[in-house]
Design an enzyme around this catalytic site. Structure first.
Site, short mmCIF file in Angstrom:
data_model
loop_
_atom_site.label_atom_id
_atom_site.label_comp_id
_atom_site.label_asym_id
_atom_site.label_seq_id
_atom_site.Cartn_x
_atom_site.Cartn_y
_atom_site.Cartn_z
N LYS A 101 0.84 -1.22 0.00
CA LYS A 101 0.00 0.00 0.00
C LYS A 101 0.87 1.27 0.00
O LYS A 101 0.61 2.20 -0.74
CB LYS A 101 -0.93 0.03 1.23
CG LYS A 101 -1.93 -1.11 1.29
CD LYS A 101 -2.96 -0.92 2.40
CE LYS A 101 -2.39 -0.95 3.80
NZ LYS A 101 -1.81 -2.24 4.22
N ARG A 149 -10.08 0.83 8.98
CA ARG A 149 -9.72 -0.57 9.17
C ARG A 149 -10.85 -1.35 9.80
O ARG A 149 -10.72 -2.56 10.00
CB ARG A 149 -8.49 -0.67 10.07
CG ARG A 149 -7.18 -0.92 9.32
CD ARG A 149 -6.09 -0.88 10.34
NE ARG A 149 -4.91 -1.60 9.97
CZ ARG A 149 -3.81 -1.02 9.51
NH1 ARG A 149 -3.77 0.25 9.28
NH2 ARG A 149 -2.74 -1.75 9.26
N ARG A 168 11.00 -5.67 3.52
CA ARG A 168 10.94 -4.30 4.05
C ARG A 168 11.95 -4.13 5.19
O ARG A 168 12.65 -3.12 5.27
CB ARG A 168 9.52 -4.00 4.56
CG ARG A 168 9.43 -2.65 5.28
CD ARG A 168 8.02 -2.12 5.33
NE ARG A 168 7.13 -2.89 6.19
CZ ARG A 168 5.81 -2.88 6.09
NH1 ARG A 168 5.22 -2.16 5.17
NH2 ARG A 168 5.05 -3.59 6.91
N ARG A 219 10.36 -1.14 12.52
CA ARG A 219 9.05 -1.10 13.16
C ARG A 219 8.94 -2.21 14.21
O ARG A 219 9.40 -3.33 13.97
CB ARG A 219 7.96 -1.30 12.09
CG ARG A 219 7.82 -0.12 11.17
CD ARG A 219 6.86 -0.41 10.04
NE ARG A 219 5.60 -0.99 10.48
CZ ARG A 219 4.50 -1.00 9.74
NH1 ARG A 219 4.50 -0.46 8.55
NH2 ARG A 219 3.40 -1.56 10.19
N ARG A 226 -1.48 -9.36 13.08
CA ARG A 226 -2.04 -8.29 12.24
C ARG A 226 -2.92 -8.89 11.15
O ARG A 226 -3.92 -8.31 10.75
CB ARG A 226 -0.89 -7.46 11.63
CG ARG A 226 -0.24 -6.55 12.66
CD ARG A 226 1.17 -6.19 12.29
NE ARG A 226 1.28 -5.29 11.17
CZ ARG A 226 2.39 -5.13 10.45
NH1 ARG A 226 3.48 -5.81 10.73
NH2 ARG A 226 2.40 -4.29 9.45
P1 AMP Z 1 0.27 0.10 9.17
O1 AMP Z 1 1.45 1.01 9.13
O2 AMP Z 1 -0.87 0.58 8.34
O3 AMP Z 1 0.63 -1.33 8.89
O4 AMP Z 1 -0.27 0.13 10.68
C1 AMP Z 1 0.54 -0.29 11.75
C2 AMP Z 1 -0.30 -0.47 13.00
O5 AMP Z 1 -0.87 0.78 13.37
C3 AMP Z 1 -1.48 -1.42 12.88
O6 AMP Z 1 -1.13 -2.77 13.05
C4 AMP Z 1 -2.37 -0.91 14.03
O7 AMP Z 1 -1.87 -1.32 15.29
C5 AMP Z 1 -2.16 0.59 13.93
N1 AMP Z 1 -3.15 1.23 13.03
C6 AMP Z 1 -2.89 1.88 11.86
N2 AMP Z 1 -4.01 2.35 11.31
C7 AMP Z 1 -5.02 1.96 12.12
C8 AMP Z 1 -6.43 2.13 12.10
N3 AMP Z 1 -7.05 2.76 11.08
N4 AMP Z 1 -7.15 1.60 13.12
C9 AMP Z 1 -6.58 0.95 14.12
N5 AMP Z 1 -5.24 0.74 14.22
C10 AMP Z 1 -4.47 1.25 13.23
#
Ligand code: AMP
Length: 205
Positions: A13, A88, A127, A139, A150
């Site tokens: 993404k 999400r 990554r 991360r 996740r």
């Molecule tokens: P990402 O960078 O999009 O993979 O997000 C990393 C982590 O951030 C996720 O596993 C969640 O813990 C948190 N997170 C990101 N966006 C959301 C969202 N819209 N709702 C809830 N948790 C989020």
């Protein structure tokens, strides 16, 4: 142009969002990045978010909605934005719809990047290697254990959004298994890139 990018962790993404930003002149809004930045700043909200993120769980809906509601009012979002990692959950999607309605706006399209789950661990490992080579901080959730949690959260809480947006006629499902260029070609086949200064549009490959 107001877009949503849907897809499991490691689907690509962020990479495609970077290209969309450049092609459409819109702002990239990654809730994951915003939450990681807040955690790094050590704000109380950020530290709370970090606990959920490190466990591979979603942060509470009200926290994710508040961060986005605040951010999309920023002037750099006037020309449009791409939401990467938000919504999400269906509750977040409903909240987004209310916020956008209040602003007299709506979402133009939802791009779902579909990837075979068996590929995702490999992509996350890539990554990690790339970030290590660039000397970036890794991360807390980019490891096999967090990834499987996740994915569980993705299947249970985020996948219902495909049906939610398909019902509204906004969903474009894209095969995310090919190269970065292949995925980009598939996205621009449904969202042709505007050519600045010209009437009409063309697809940039
Ligand atoms: P990402 O960078 O999009 O993979 O997000 C990393 C982590 O951030 C996720 O596993 C969640 O813990 C948190 N997170 C990101 N966006 C959301 C969202 N819209 N709702 C809830 N948790 C989020």
């Amino acid at each position: 142009m107001r877009l949503i990018l849907l897809g499991p962790p490691g689907a690509g993404k962020g990479t495609q969002a970077d290209r969309l930003v450049e092609a459409f002149g819109i702002t990239h809004l990654s809730t994951g990045k915003m939450l990681r930045d807040a955690a790094a700043e050590g704000t109380p909200e950020g530290l709370k978010a970090h606990e959920f993120m490190a466990r591979g769980e979603l942060v509470p809906d009200d926290m994710a909605v508040a961060i986005v509601a605040h951010r999309i009012e920023h002037p750099d979002c006037r020309n449009g934005f791409i939401l990467d990692g938000f919504p999400r959950t269906v509750a977040q999607a409903e909240a987004l719809e209310r916020i956008m309605k209040e602003q007299g706006q709506g979402i133009d399209a939802v791009i779902e990047i579909k990837v075979d789950e068996r590929m995702l661990l490999q992509r996350v490992e890539t990554r990690v290697k790339e970030m290590t080579a660039r000397g970036e901080t890794l991360r807390a959730d980019d490891n096999a254990e967090s990834l499987s949690k996740r994915l569980i959260a993705y299947r249970a809480q985020t996948m219902p959004l495909s049906t939610y947006y398909a019902t509204k006629g906004l969903l474009y499902a894209i095969d995310g298994m090919g190269s970065i260029d292949d995925v980009w070609a598939a996205i621009t086949a449904v969202l042709p890139v505007p050519v600045p200064g010209k009437f009409g549009r063309r697809t940039r490959k």
